[in-house]
Structure formats: structure tokens, C-alpha cells
Write a protein that holds these residues in place. Sequence first.
Motif, PDB file in Angstrom:
ATOM      1  N   PHE A 159       0.811  -1.218   0.000  1.00  0.00           N
ATOM      2  CA  PHE A 159       0.000   0.000   0.000  1.00  0.00           C
ATOM      3  C   PHE A 159       0.844   1.267   0.000  1.00  0.00           C
ATOM      4  CE2 PHE A 159      -3.447  -2.881   1.308  1.00  0.00           C
ATOM      5  CZ  PHE A 159      -4.442  -2.447   0.444  1.00  0.00           C
ATOM      6  N   GLY A 160       2.158   1.111   0.025  1.00  0.00           N
ATOM      7  CA  GLY A 160       3.050   2.239  -0.169  1.00  0.00           C
ATOM      8  C   GLY A 160       3.518   2.389  -1.601  1.00  0.00           C
ATOM      9  N   THR A 161       3.190   1.401  -2.456  1.00  0.00           N
ATOM     10  CA  THR A 161       3.537   1.483  -3.870  1.00  0.00           C
ATOM     11  C   THR A 161       2.557   2.400  -4.594  1.00  0.00           C
ATOM     12  OG1 THR A 161       2.169  -0.429  -4.465  1.00  0.00           O
ATOM     13  CG2 THR A 161       4.451  -0.867  -3.813  1.00  0.00           C
ATOM     14  N   GLU A 162       2.858   2.692  -5.849  1.00  0.00           N
ATOM     15  CA  GLU A 162       1.969   3.566  -6.636  1.00  0.00           C
ATOM     16  C   GLU A 162       0.588   2.959  -6.780  1.00  0.00           C
ATOM     17  OE1 GLU A 162       1.789   5.660 -11.076  1.00  0.00           O
ATOM     18  OE2 GLU A 162       3.622   4.679 -10.394  1.00  0.00           O
ATOM     19  N   LEU A 163       0.522   1.653  -7.057  1.00  0.00           N
ATOM     20  CA  LEU A 163      -0.770   0.981  -7.181  1.00  0.00           C
ATOM     21  C   LEU A 163      -1.519   0.984  -5.854  1.00  0.00           C
ATOM     22  CD1 LEU A 163      -2.848  -0.710  -8.719  1.00  0.00           C
ATOM     23  CD2 LEU A 163      -1.468  -2.750  -8.214  1.00  0.00           C
ATOM     24  N   GLY A 164      -0.803   0.680  -4.781  1.00  0.00           N
ATOM     25  CA  GLY A 164      -1.443   0.656  -3.464  1.00  0.00           C
ATOM     26  C   GLY A 164      -1.966   2.017  -3.068  1.00  0.00           C
ATOM     27  N   CYS A 165      -1.195   3.058  -3.340  1.00  0.00           N
ATOM     28  CA  CYS A 165      -1.646   4.419  -3.015  1.00  0.00           C
ATOM     29  C   CYS A 165      -2.869   4.810  -3.837  1.00  0.00           C
ATOM     30  CB  CYS A 165      -0.510   5.415  -3.256  1.00  0.00           C
ATOM     31  SG  CYS A 165       0.806   5.316  -2.027  1.00  0.00           S
ATOM     32  N   ILE A 182      -7.023   8.146 -12.341  1.00  0.00           N
ATOM     33  CA  ILE A 182      -6.920   6.815 -11.736  1.00  0.00           C
ATOM     34  C   ILE A 182      -8.089   5.956 -12.205  1.00  0.00           C
ATOM     35  CG2 ILE A 182      -6.985   5.510  -9.562  1.00  0.00           C
ATOM     36  CD1 ILE A 182      -5.646   7.911  -8.216  1.00  0.00           C
ATOM     37  N   ASN A 183      -7.802   4.737 -12.601  1.00  0.00           N
ATOM     38  CA  ASN A 183      -8.851   3.793 -13.010  1.00  0.00           C
ATOM     39  C   ASN A 183      -9.499   3.220 -11.752  1.00  0.00           C
ATOM     40  OD1 ASN A 183     -10.411   1.660 -13.982  1.00  0.00           O
ATOM     41  ND2 ASN A 183      -8.973   1.174 -15.624  1.00  0.00           N
TER      42      ASN A 183
END
Length: 305
Positions: A159-165, A182-183
Motif C-alpha cells: 500500500f506504499g507502492t503507486e498501485l497501493g496508493c 486513476i482507473n
Amino acid sequence: MELVKLFNALPGAISQGMIWGLMAIGVYITYRILDVSDLTVDGSIATGGAVAAILIINGWNVWAALLAAFAAGMIAGFVTGMLHTSFGIPAILSGILTQLALYSINLRILGNKANVALSVNKFNLLVSSRNARTLAPDNPILILAIFTVCLIGVLYWFFGTELGCSMRATGANRNMSRAQGINTDRNIVLSLMLANGIVALAGGLLAQFQGFADVSMGRGAIVIGLAAVIIGEVVFSKIFLNFGFKLLAVCIGAILYYIVIQIVLWMGLNTNDLKLLTAAVVAVFLATPHWRAKLMAKKKQKEGV
């Protein structure tokens, strides 16, 4: 003598609470991070238990069986997500539909049986209630503690990655996230897949711990998951501010819940009233933030006067 019975029962209650704490992390992802009420979990936890049990019985390695249970849960979450995003069905109804379908699917997985036994005498299980009171490496409390720390660590990183954020942003403000490119539909589906994968993983562990997989083992799971989330937030909200510690608070909330249940049963509560007690506990903890806010508002009003 009665106290001895309680202390003997506590290790099992703590172990079970730790398993349900893992399940509650999945509930936390949908309920708090995604801001979606997902009822799929009542079915996906049983799916995870059924898949893991059948594969272990058929000679699979326990870790491979748990991985398959996680994958099965992700598929269930994918179905719920597609019903919600592609078919326009409200999230809560999408979860109910998937949960309903999973009952029949779980029966098929279990070979049209309501339950199947998974004895620790016959299979090399990761956790078992039989070892809850032993001071040995196979004690489920030790194994589940390591499992919980590893899972929280992975989720904290993810959740600290770009996807997680972007997934967290989708839950915080869907319209603003969409305006930022954001999709959001993709993120909703991915979040539901991740959450139900974790729930099914907990189901695989639960089936091993209790020694059987049952088609109805997930009945009321959402209530227990919410209880763990709310108890963790109410008790540790001012102590645990970091995201990782918030996930840990959820796990501790599940343990506290099962300890309370064990104490109440020790005091002589009829087991038929257990669901009523669960509903009452969840209702009290859900109402606590509201009552606290009202008391603080009245206090500020009096100080202002």
C-alpha cells in the motif's frame, strides 16, 4: 478449578482469534480502505477452507494448498468486483450474490458433503488446535504470530507502492481519484480480490486449526471481522497511528474478541446465545465513537458557555 479451565481454554481462543484477525485484515481493506461493504467474505472464507482441505487430503503440500485457497478467494472477489463495476449492481448486493453462489460452489468443492475431516494425525498440517497448549515450535500461536507479521509487512509495503496508493485514494475519494486519471473500477476490483484472497487464506488456516472444513464455516464471518476492526480501532486508535500498526490493531481486536467470548462462555452463557452476544458486542463498539463524539461536543459547548 474453574479458573484452571479458563486458562486452559485461553491458548485455543488466542490462536483462533489470530486466525480471525487475518480474516479481519481482509475486512479492513474493503471496509476502511476501499469504503465498500463487502459481504462476500461469509462465502470466501468457507471457499478457502474447502479448497485447502480438499487439496491437502489429495496429497498437496500445505503451503501450495494455502496458495490455492488465496487464489480461490481472489476469484470470488473478482466476481463481486465485476458485478459491481461492470454490471452496476450495488456493492453490498454484489457481495450477497457472490456469497449465495459460493454456497453451492463450496458444496461441489467438498464433494457434495457438508463437511470433510482434516485430522492432524493423517496430514502434516501447519496449525492445529491440539498443539495450542504445547511449548513447541508447532504451537499455533507462534506460527500465526510469524504469519501475521509477514502479512502485515507485505501489505504495508504494497500500500506504499503507486498501485497501493491509488487504491487507497479510490477509497478516500472516488470522484477526485477519477479526475486525477486513476482507473477506479480497476482498483475496486483489485481491492476486492486482495481482501477476499486474504479472507480465504484465513479460511484455509481455520480449516486446519479446527480439523475440518464446513460449508457453513463462514456464517457470520462479516460480523466477527467488523467486531475485530471496531474493537481494534476503539482500543488502539490513539496509540497506533501508522498504517502497519493499524492492521496489527485489527488482529489484536480479533484476539480480544475471542478472549471475551471465552470468558463469557466460562461464566455460563448458553452457546445458543453466542450470535446474540456477538451482535451486541459489535453494536456497542460501533456506537462508541458516536457516543464519544457527542460527549466531546457537549463538553466543548459547556466550556464555550
